[in-house]
Design a protein around this motif. Structure first.
Motif, mmCIF file in Angstrom:
data_model
loop_
_atom_site.group_PDB
_atom_site.id
_atom_site.type_symbol
_atom_site.label_atom_id
_atom_site.label_comp_id
_atom_site.label_asym_id
_atom_site.label_seq_id
_atom_site.Cartn_x
_atom_site.Cartn_y
_atom_site.Cartn_z
ATOM 1 N N LYS A 1 0.825 -1.209 0.000
ATOM 2 C CA LYS A 1 0.000 0.000 0.000
ATOM 3 C C LYS A 1 0.863 1.264 0.000
ATOM 4 O O LYS A 1 0.577 2.222 -0.708
ATOM 5 N N ALA A 2 1.933 1.247 0.775
ATOM 6 C CA ALA A 2 2.814 2.409 0.859
ATOM 7 C C ALA A 2 3.573 2.635 -0.443
ATOM 8 O O ALA A 2 3.803 3.770 -0.848
ATOM 9 N N ALA A 3 3.940 1.555 -1.132
ATOM 10 C CA ALA A 3 4.771 1.669 -2.325
ATOM 11 C C ALA A 3 3.976 1.832 -3.609
ATOM 12 O O ALA A 3 4.523 2.258 -4.614
ATOM 13 N N MET A 4 2.705 1.493 -3.612
ATOM 14 C CA MET A 4 1.857 1.579 -4.800
ATOM 15 C C MET A 4 2.456 0.810 -5.974
ATOM 16 O O MET A 4 2.584 1.320 -7.084
ATOM 17 N N VAL A 5 2.879 -0.428 -5.718
ATOM 18 C CA VAL A 5 3.403 -1.308 -6.758
ATOM 19 C C VAL A 5 2.748 -2.675 -6.625
ATOM 20 O O VAL A 5 1.945 -2.899 -5.727
ATOM 21 N N THR A 6 3.107 -3.597 -7.494
ATOM 22 C CA THR A 6 2.540 -4.943 -7.448
ATOM 23 C C THR A 6 3.167 -5.751 -6.315
ATOM 24 O O THR A 6 4.252 -5.420 -5.823
ATOM 25 N N SER A 7 2.486 -6.831 -5.951
ATOM 26 C CA SER A 7 3.032 -7.688 -4.895
ATOM 27 C C SER A 7 4.353 -8.312 -5.338
ATOM 28 O O SER A 7 5.255 -8.498 -4.523
ATOM 29 N N GLY A 8 4.479 -8.614 -6.627
ATOM 30 C CA GLY A 8 5.739 -9.150 -7.134
ATOM 31 C C GLY A 8 6.882 -8.164 -6.959
ATOM 32 O O GLY A 8 8.021 -8.556 -6.649
#
Length: 170
Positions: free
Chosen positions: A79-86
């Motif tokens: 959530k903090a990084a706004m990227v995919t789980s991968g």
């Protein structure tokens, strides 16, 4: 006369070739994008001097600012990084290989993993953060305190208008 930047020329070209369009947004967004490239470059250079890339710094900083025990689950990091789980998995893998974070099973959910700063990770982010703040101050040196406050207010307003209001942690 106000000094011109590169975007002034771009806007003038559009105004000449498409006088039917209001080019104000082109100027504003163009400046934001060009500034973002320059800021990213300055940040990337500083993080590299610390042995990190921007994404690794982001994970370490997120864990550090979360407070003791400097530990979050993957969902909070995501959530903090706004990227995919991968992408988070890759970042954590790299940081773990460097001995800067460790993975621990969550006591509340056997399927979940908690990512925690190691003492070396905490030392590195604490040392890097002071230089990072100095670097950001250098980037903003072209603005006085009132201009910084005004820009901060306007950028916040735009972020809110685009839905960037969810709490990161919690």
């Amino acid at each position: 006369m106000q000094q011109r930047d590169t975007v002034d020329e771009i806007v003038e070209q559009w105004t000449r070739t498409r006088p039917d369009l209001n080019t104000e947004a082109i100027g504003l967004i163009g400046r934001l994008r060009r500034l973002n490239v320059r800021v990213d470059g300055a940040l990337r250079e500083y993080f590299g001097s610390c042995g990190l890339d921007s994404s690794e710094f982001d994970v370490l900083a997120t864990l550090r600012r979360s407070g003791e025990p400097y530990e979050l689950n993957a969902r909070a990091l995501l959530k903090a990084a706004m990227v995919t789980s991968g992408a988070i998995t890759n970042r954590v893998d790299r940081l773990s290989a460097k001995g800067l974070v460790e993975r621990n099973p969550s006591p509340d959910d056997r399927r979940a993993v908690l990512v925690r700063l190691t003492p070396a990770g905490k030392d590195l982010i604490d040392a890097a953060l002071a230089g990072h703040v100095r670097n950001e101050e250098r980037i903003l040196a072209g603005l006085d305190a009132d201009e910084r406050a005004q820009l901060d207010t306007l950028l916040r307003k735009l972020l809110i208008a685009h839905g960037d209001t969810e709490p990161l942690l919690g």
